[in-house]
Scaffold this active site. Sequence first.
Site, PDB file in Angstrom:
ATOM      1  N   SER A 177      29.663 -23.157 -19.543  1.00  0.00           N
ATOM      2  CA  SER A 177      28.396 -22.434 -19.544  1.00  0.00           C
ATOM      3  C   SER A 177      27.598 -22.805 -18.312  1.00  0.00           C
ATOM      4  CB  SER A 177      27.579 -22.799 -20.785  1.00  0.00           C
ATOM      5  OG  SER A 177      28.229 -22.326 -21.923  1.00  0.00           O
ATOM      6  N   GLU A 207      27.706 -19.722 -30.101  1.00  0.00           N
ATOM      7  CA  GLU A 207      28.773 -20.057 -29.149  1.00  0.00           C
ATOM      8  C   GLU A 207      29.172 -21.500 -29.384  1.00  0.00           C
ATOM      9  OE1 GLU A 207      28.932 -19.804 -24.438  1.00  0.00           O
ATOM     10  OE2 GLU A 207      29.294 -17.929 -25.477  1.00  0.00           O
TER      11      GLU A 207
END
Lengths: 475, 428
Positions: free
Chosen positions: B217, B426
Amino acid sequence: MSTISYSDKIPNNVNLSEDRTLQRALEQWQPNYLAWWDDMGPDGSQNFDVYLRTAVSVDPQGWAQFGHVKMPDYRWGIFLNPGEKDRKIHFGDHKGEDAWQDVPGEYRANLRRIIVTQGDTEPASVEQQRHLGLTCPSQYDLRNLFQVNVEEGRHLWAMVYLLHKYFGRDGREEGEALLERRSGNQDNPRILQAFNEQTPDWLSFFMFTYFTDRDGKFQLCALAESSFDPLARTTKFMLTEEAHHMFVGESGISRVIQRTCAAMNELKTDDPKKLREAGVIDLPTLQRYLNFHFSVTIDLFGADESSNAATFYSTGLKGRYEEGKRVDDHQLRGQTYKVLQAVGGKLVEREVPMLNALNEVLRDDYIADSRAGVERWNKVIEKAGIPFRLKTPHKAFHRSIGALSGVKVSPEGQVVSEAEWNAKVDDWLPSGSDRAFVASLMGRVVEPGQFANWIAPPVMGINRQPVDFEYIRFG
Amino acid sequence: MDMADAAVIKQHLIDPEICIRCNTCEATCPVQAITHDSRNYVVDADKCNFCMACIPPCPTGSIDNWRTLPRIKAYGLAEQLGWDELPAELSPEQMAESGVAADAMPVAEPAAASASASATTGSEAAFNSAQYNATLPPWSAAHAYVNLYGPKAAEKSVTATVTGNVRVTEVGREYDTHHVVLDFGTMPFPVLEGQSIGIVPPGTDAGGRPHHARQYSIASPRNGERPGYNNLSLTIKRVLEDHQGQPVRGVASNYMCDLKVGDTVQVIGPFGTTFLMPNHPKSHLVMICTGTGSAPMRAMTEWRRRLRQSGKFEGGKLMLFFGARTKEELPYFGPLQNLPKDFIDINFAFSRTQGQPKRYVQHTMAERAADLAALLADPNACFYVCGLKAMEEGVVATLRDIARGAGMDWDTVGATLKREGRLHLETY
């Protein structure tokens, strides 16, 4: 007004009040310690109020309390860094296991030896420095000397605590012996040779605190990695105090250089004779002192190949400098390291098993750190516009321990004959006349804000006090 | 210039002329903001949280130096490491050149909640919680570019240069987490908060095949880790054991953590079209993460902070629920605490603090049930969950309990969250 409380006989954060055995041991040891301090501590310093930094707890706010204290009343005590819950051993054969809160039987002898050796250096340096107060170049410097002395004393307490707490009767006997050995005494000397050398003058003192106390930093850092958790926590806290000692050395030499350079520019000369006549220490003499203290100190790391070092590491007793920051397997099996050896009149590198070369690894870490500081001294010279550079001598120069002991090597690293060594030794190491000259400069200056001619005032005072602060109140 | 660049900071510096490199400051600093090379000890302005723990132990006083300057001119680590002496304070003219008044007040350091996110996307496992995961972004999200580089793109990968790699967790811990900054030079690589990129580790696996790309990320906002530069940051944890606790050496995480400034890496992506933040001024963010899942939260928080500083954005609440084992294991713990309380509502949960009962993010969420219930009912609020898979079910179940506790019908609320792109999970 002092902010320090003397209510506890032995200030501590180790729950002493509930440990009767330890109390009895320490209460018996304490009067002997005070007697040792009276005999061997700073000469003629009993009734001064000295502006000292004292630890009252181990957090950042607590361990730097400043106030005027009479030195024998210094809050000697036992402080350990806070424990880390579930700390794991992070190197050696026991890697991954829980850190030891007690001494494992099989490592008892080695651990005791490590602690005694470290502990022995603490009173030794106080003994080496005990006459320096009589020739201090300023009140500011005298305070720094006393600060170094009391902290060395407290470090002795730290090691004695470990001996008393974890080593029973043997530990108590070792604790006593630490007060009985004397630096330089022929019959009962201190364990490590550098701690039997004299610290006759302030130049030596500054060199000692720069080089030899820096050895302390590296040794303590290596011990702070120990699997024996109480030793790791004790040495971690000691490190925070050791920093001041190195400061005294680094800034002390820096100020000597600054004063010398100023005189060189005033007199427009680099002639040592003229500079000496002007009452400052010429740079070549500084270089010789540096050569001496550097070489004597790197011997402290021990033989370049050592099965003891390997054992200490593998068994988890002593790690490397910044072990936790290194990214390798932390076990070092099958790895090698280069050490120096003299073969046929030349220095050659030789690969040896890394585990056996750990003294050399620590020594090389130390050398890199020392050099960085010398470069900073060179900045002072550079700033004054003088084309001269101080440098650390070659690692093989003037060594008395390990494969290089007995080999005659120039500061540049050339193996030389005995005859050549004898012809040049006075260019390389302080001669009798160098020492006599430096000694001749040592007169006592104690008026606040006044400094001996051979040293510049510091950039700032201690704890942001003014430089002319009354650091010591006499009588 | 972005107005955020004009912010004024008071930068903590160490005087190299006085410092003796005794290491006390580095050993004392609770957030690892201090580092050194063989020349200087320096303070990382991105990490220092002004806790002042380093000040009293310093034996020299060299630690106690400060310079007021525009953030854009903040002295970087490399610059400080090269110093022989401290730079002078900037003159009013120099301050003005950077677009700030000489008497501008320093502000707190930027938001930085983060941890690594070796996120393997597509967490549609057999979890009940996953059925509420939105497959659409919030309505006001910006349009995301994806797959500009990759196996099916014209360019298989793009080269990025490492311009920073610093460790952000306590030294000596079992794991280390690194803050890695990648610069794309002149190559296009537009990203949004919440997206991820793929790193292709060099070399081959045991079977001789090239390594698969690993996804991380993005931890910086859309206009760069440093605004106006074509760069982004990742926060990467070195992986030394798998989720079952078996020893394993993470191929990409170790590769990334060991990178040096100047090294280049092959990057694919960007990825992600749903875990994106709303952009309308009244939108609220609820961010729920554990240690290693906070990278996208850092990105979103920082973007909102820059917007707010620019005066272009009027409001919207930020709530953060951040869990870790201990505060020492929470990278950037200090900077997070320095954010204004009226900007972000931070709730920490530490599961391994000595002498205290274990607290997980769900516990702190339950304590804030009244606030969360209002946000569940507010169509302007979006929920983001990132971290270990194991947290997902508990977090969503807590949201359900909070809704029910407030008299709402969870089936309706949960379905709405998914349908309107308001709940994003997520986990990995």
